[in-house]
Scaffold this active site. Structure first.
Site, PDB file in Angstrom:
ATOM      1  N   ARG A   1      -0.171 -11.165   1.971  1.00 29.12           N
ATOM      2  CA  ARG A   1      -1.392 -11.858   1.545  1.00 29.12           C
ATOM      3  C   ARG A   1      -2.129 -10.953   0.553  1.00 29.12           C
ATOM      4  O   ARG A   1      -1.789  -9.792   0.413  1.00 29.12           O
ATOM      5  CB  ARG A   1      -2.304 -12.157   2.728  1.00 29.12           C
ATOM      6  CG  ARG A   1      -2.686 -10.891   3.508  1.00 29.12           C
ATOM      7  CD  ARG A   1      -3.595 -11.206   4.683  1.00 29.12           C
ATOM      8  NE  ARG A   1      -3.796 -10.052   5.545  1.00 29.12           N
ATOM      9  CZ  ARG A   1      -4.614  -9.046   5.310  1.00 29.12           C
ATOM     10  NH1 ARG A   1      -5.346  -9.060   4.212  1.00 29.12           N
ATOM     11  NH2 ARG A   1      -4.731  -8.035   6.148  1.00 29.12           N
TER      12      ARG A   1
ATOM     13  N   ASN B   1       1.509  -6.278   3.296  1.00 27.91           N
ATOM     14  CA  ASN B   1       0.797  -7.403   3.900  1.00 27.91           C
ATOM     15  C   ASN B   1       1.118  -8.662   3.100  1.00 27.91           C
ATOM     16  O   ASN B   1       0.926  -8.685   1.881  1.00 27.91           O
ATOM     17  CB  ASN B   1      -0.724  -7.161   3.881  1.00 27.91           C
ATOM     18  CG  ASN B   1      -1.114  -6.012   4.801  1.00 27.91           C
ATOM     19  OD1 ASN B   1      -0.663  -5.929   5.934  1.00 27.91           O
ATOM     20  ND2 ASN B   1      -1.941  -5.107   4.287  1.00 27.91           N
TER      21      ASN B   1
ATOM     22  N   GLU C   1       2.595   0.207   3.833  1.00 28.81           N
ATOM     23  CA  GLU C   1       2.752  -1.087   4.508  1.00 28.81           C
ATOM     24  C   GLU C   1       2.752  -2.205   3.478  1.00 28.81           C
ATOM     25  O   GLU C   1       2.357  -2.013   2.324  1.00 28.81           O
ATOM     26  CB  GLU C   1       1.626  -1.327   5.509  1.00 28.81           C
ATOM     27  CG  GLU C   1       0.239  -1.422   4.877  1.00 28.81           C
ATOM     28  CD  GLU C   1      -0.850  -1.698   5.912  1.00 28.81           C
ATOM     29  OE1 GLU C   1      -0.542  -1.696   7.098  1.00 28.81           O
ATOM     30  OE2 GLU C   1      -2.006  -1.910   5.486  1.00 28.81           O
TER      31      GLU C   1
ATOM     32  N   GLU D   1       0.856  -1.195   0.000  1.00 28.06           N
ATOM     33  CA  GLU D   1       0.000   0.000   0.000  1.00 28.06           C
ATOM     34  C   GLU D   1       0.883   1.233   0.000  1.00 28.06           C
ATOM     35  O   GLU D   1       1.881   1.318   0.723  1.00 28.06           O
ATOM     36  CB  GLU D   1      -0.911   0.001   1.231  1.00 28.06           C
ATOM     37  CG  GLU D   1      -1.956  -1.120   1.230  1.00 28.06           C
ATOM     38  CD  GLU D   1      -2.911  -1.002   2.392  1.00 28.06           C
ATOM     39  OE1 GLU D   1      -2.848   0.027   3.093  1.00 28.06           O
ATOM     40  OE2 GLU D   1      -3.713  -1.932   2.598  1.00 28.06           O
TER      41      GLU D   1
END
Length: 883
Positions: A23, A21, A19, A5
């Site tokens: 997944r 993630n 960030e 992001e």
């Protein structure tokens, strides 16, 4: 796989890492729609051991042959890579929104509940998915997000417009609020359009109390009142049907058609009176102004409110202390008066902890507890100053509206109440357009009158409606307009030759000013049908049936059509009241009605609603009986069809319909009276026979009237005064004398005539004189009925009803309370001047002649030498009064 992001600044075209993630996140379709790569499918292929350069969508993304096997230089390290490969670039723009069960107007408070309907269709540029379907629900332990929508466009503006259209078309109805309307408002704000918002933009909007777009305030108020009245009426009817299914006789109060609706909207209290004017019609009254609306139920649980020629889809659902109303996909809240002493949970959840102790003093707006709702913590605050006492324990599960504690107010007088609505609503037209032509006005008036006969309220006085209907039914253009409307509707389905023949006949009649040619048009239709084959005849007969119905109604002319309309209205009243008329009470009538319509519960409800308004219906039918013309103008006799329906009305024996039955009986009697000339001949024969007698050898001789001969004229139920007055000036003085006696005895039928005298010895005119006493019905005795054994004290007690002085004065002479009358008919004013003293002399007793007399009471028949017998002659000689 992972999701990265970033924040992007358009001014310098830079990305800032936020960030990573490890997944796929729920927003992964944004990448797929601009890249053309199915990320979950690619993940599975990699997990199966297939390298990235062998995945078709990846190869296509880099500009290579999808069916090839060559490797891909993902870093573009070699010079050949720049020539054979293409650097991936996003194609178009995608905007994603999350659909959550949160209330933007309450700080995005999450809520749970059932979902009644969800209507969303993906299109070429818009795709979405939802974790909850219709008739599903969200519980208080779930995440508030239940849907995701993605909109694609060639650029950002196109994607934004596609998303706005999709959000406006989506329909979500349930026990919880959603963010759909709020998202539309955000997407249409100038800052979002120009992509000039910051990370603090939404926080600022929330602090400024930005709300979703709401319906027009007046529209919200009117639709809210209509929906609440409709819901209350539906609830009562549901209770009525439940009691009926249990075999009970439901209360008539469950069928009321007038409701009081009260709510608070935007800090203003509204009080409406809602009158139901039909199965779907309502009249709303507030502050002296009224608004007419139609409320029609929809198959999905909502209602369609028709107001001022426009329709609005409305859905209402109860909330804690309010009713949530969705009008044309815009939400508003109709609040109830909140009791600040009750501390209630605003939504289902779990009580986590109290922030103050029981018995502590709290200020207005101070938080006193925390609850967990859908994985979020919410603080509950007080609305007034006071001392709290809690009735729940931490950890307790809470239902929506459940009481957590009680607040004892410091000063109850400081509680602020909503300001009552003191203005006026705008002027609105009818719910739908009815037209201003004769047949359209008639259809509207008949609809209102029919609804009134079905037990509903009418916005127009019944007498005015009846007058309007009568005038419209007599207009010669009425049948032409009705048949023209039907022909226009069937024009495309009628054979051209038949349509041309009908229009030609209508045009000829209108141009020549003829009456409506119903029979000629029927002959044209029947002739055309007779020339067709059997199969074609069956098909066309169904098509022309509306035409035949109109023509058959006017076949006998406008008067016959008018008769058919009024007979239909009267028969509607009879059908509803006949069952209750033969029943001993309301309960017995209900059970008789239920036995008649065991398989038709709706018919039972309709008849019960109609009977509940029997008082208003009686007034309408009584007025209708004054308007109709039951006598056939051609034959002068009572019309057979009117006679049939009038006899049915007279057979209604119930107490509630007694006035209608009596009026119908009077109409029948009036219509059965012979013609005026026939009645004159009959009356002259009776009057002459009462004053003549045949003597052998000398022919006819005249005498004073015989009571037995004129008795039929005195006691008949037929109206006689219209004929009798002409005989008061008959050339024969003895016939004139008999007419005077009939006139007096009919006019004084409520009195007891003591005696009746005639003055026939002097020259004409002959005169009559009588004495009478007023009857006393309240005591069950008649003042003039004095028997041979009656005493003066009995006479006093009876006569005291009509004279208070006589009742007080025990020594008064009863004779002065006997009343007298005298009557004569004079041919000229000069004759009256010459004979008036003689007429007065009959009352004062100063006349010189001894008039012939017929005693009417044995006790008062004794006569002395004077004008009248003294009252002492009425009592036995041994009584104190005689002494």
């Amino acid at each position: 796989a992972g999701t990265v992001e970033y924040l992007y600044t358009p001014a310098d075209d830079k990305f800032f890492f936020l960030e990573l993630n490890p997944r796929l996140q729920v927003e992964h379709p944004t990448t797929e729609m601009v890249s053309g790569v199915n990320l979950p499918a690619s993940q599975l292929l990699v997990a199966m051991g297939i390298p990235l350069h062998r995945i078709r969508e990846i190869r296509h993304l880099y500009g290579l042959d999808p069916n090839g096997t060559s490797s891909i230089d993902f870093e573009f390290a070699s010079p050949q890579a720049k020539e054979v490969q293409r650097k991936p670039r996003p194609k178009g723009h995608v905007i994603a929104v999350r659909i959550t069960a949160e209330n933007p107007e309450a700080g995005f408070k999450p809520s749970s509940g059932m979902m009644q309907s969800l209507n969303f269709r993906s299109s070429t540029n818009v795709w979405g998915y939802f974790s909850v379907s219709a008739n599903g629900g969200l519980h208080e332990f779930a995440d508030s997000q239940f849907g995701h929508i993605f909109a694609y466009g060639g650029n950002r503006e196109q994607a934004r417009q596609a998303m706005v259209v999709a959000l406006k078309e989506i329909s979500i109805r349930g026990d919880f609020r959603t963010t759909v309307e709020y998202l539309v408002r955000l997407l249409e704000m100038p800052d979002f359009r120009s992509n000039a918002f910051t990370t603090a933009w939404l926080d600022r909007l929330i602090s400024d109390r930005l709300t979703a777009e709401r319906p027009d305030p007046e529209l919200a108020v009117i639709c809210g009142a209509a929906c609440m009245a409709q819901n209350e009426s539906g609830r009562l009817l549901g209770e009525f049907k439940t009691a009926m299914d249990r075999g009970q006789a439901p209360s008539k109060t469950l069928l009321k058609t007038t409701f009081q609706v009260e709510f608070i909207y935007e800090g203003v209290r509204y009080r409406f009176i809602a009158n139901r004017t039909g199965p779907t019609g309502w009249i709303l009254y507030v502050n002296g102004c009224k608004v007419a609306v139609d409320v029609r139920p929809l198959s999905d649980g909502g209602v369609l409110v028709l107001l001022d020629g426009k329709s609005h889809a409305c859905y209402s659902s109860p909330e804690v202390g309010a009713t949530r109303l969705l009008i044309d996909e815009r939400t508003c809240l109709l609040e109830e008066e909140v009791d600040p002493t009750q501390l209630r949970s605003p939504s289902p959840g779990k009580l986590v902890r109290f922030l103050v102790d029981s018995g502590d003093h709290v200020k207005c707006g101070e938080a006193y507890a925390e609850i967990e709702v859908m994985k979020m913590y919410m603080q509950l605050t007080t609305s007034e100053d006071g001392v709290v006492q809690f009735v729940k324990q931490p950890g307790a599960a809470l239902a929506a509206g459940e009481v957590i504690g009680v607040l004892t107010l410091d000063d109850p007088s400081l509680v602020k109440h909503a300001k009552p609505f003191e203005g006026q609503l705008a002027a609105y037209g009818p719910p739908q357009a009815y037209g201003s032509k004769t047949h359209q006005l008639l259809r509207r008036a008949l609809s209102l009158l029919t609804n009134a006969l079905d037990g509903y309220d009418t916005p127009v006085p019944a007498t005015q409606l009846l007058q309007q209907i009568t005038e419209l039914l007599q207009k010669p253009e009425l049948p032409f307009l009705e048949i023209g409307e039907v022909l226009s509707a069937l024009n495309s389905r009628l054979p051209q030759r038949l349509s041309a023949a009908l229009n030609t006949e209508l045009t000829r009649a209108q141009q020549q000013g003829l009456v409506f040619p119903a029979r000629e048009l029927l002959a044209t239709v029947d002739s055309f049908l007779g020339a067709l084959s059997p199969a074609e005849t069956v098909t066309l007969t169904l098509t022309v049936d509306p035409i035949r119905q109109v023509l058959l109604g006017y076949q006998e002319g406008l008067a016959a059509h008018e008769r058919m309309v009024f007979i239909g209205l009267l028969q509607r009243y009879i059908d509803a009241e006949s069952v209750f008329s033969s029943a001993a009470n309301e309960e017995e009538g209900f059970f008789a009605l239920r036995d008649q319509h065991r398989d038709q519960p709706e018919a039972i409800v309709e008849k019960m609603i109609s009977h509940a308004g029997v008082g208003t219906k009686n007034k309408i039918v009584l007025a209708m009986l004054d308007v109709i013309h039951p006598v056939n103008p051609q034959s002068g006799t009572l019309d057979a069809q009117y006679e049939k329906v009038l006899k049915k009305l007279t057979e209604l024996s119930g107490r509630a319909t007694s006035k209608v039955a009596l009026k119908a009986r009077e109409v029948l009697l009036q219509c059965q009276v012979p013609s005026l000339e026939d009645r004159k001949r009959q009356m002259e024969f009776i009057l002459k026979s009462s004053v003549t007698e045949t003597v052998y050898g000398s022919g006819e001789e005249y005498r004073t009237p015989s009571y037995d001969a004129i008795r039929d004229l005195i006691v008949t139920n037929y109206y006689v005064f219209d004929v009798l007055q002409s005989f008061l000036y008959h050339p024969n003085p003895y016939i004139r004398l008999a007419a005077l006696e009939v006139y007096v005895r009919r006019a004084y039928h409520m009195y007891n005539l003591v005696d009746f005298d005639y003055s026939t010895e002097q020259a004409e005119p002959f005169m009559v004189h009588w004495r009478f006493i007023l009857q006393d019905d309240s005591s069950g005795m008649f003042a003039g009925r004095i028997g041979k054994n009656s005493s003066v004290s009995d006479l006093k007690r009876i006569m005291s009803v009509s004279d208070l002085n006589f009742a007080v004065d025990k020594d008064a002479d009863p004779e002065q309370y006997l009343r007298q009358g005298a009557m004569a008919s004079f041919d000229t004013f000069e004759q009256m001047e010459a004979s008036f003293a003689r007429l007065l002399g009959m009352i004062t007793g100063s006349g010189s002649e001894t008039p012939a007399s017929r005693p009417e009471s044995p006790g008062l028949a004794m006569r002395a030498l004077g004008r009248f017998a003294p009252m002492s002659a009425l009592t036995p000689s041994g009584t104190p009064a005689a002494q």
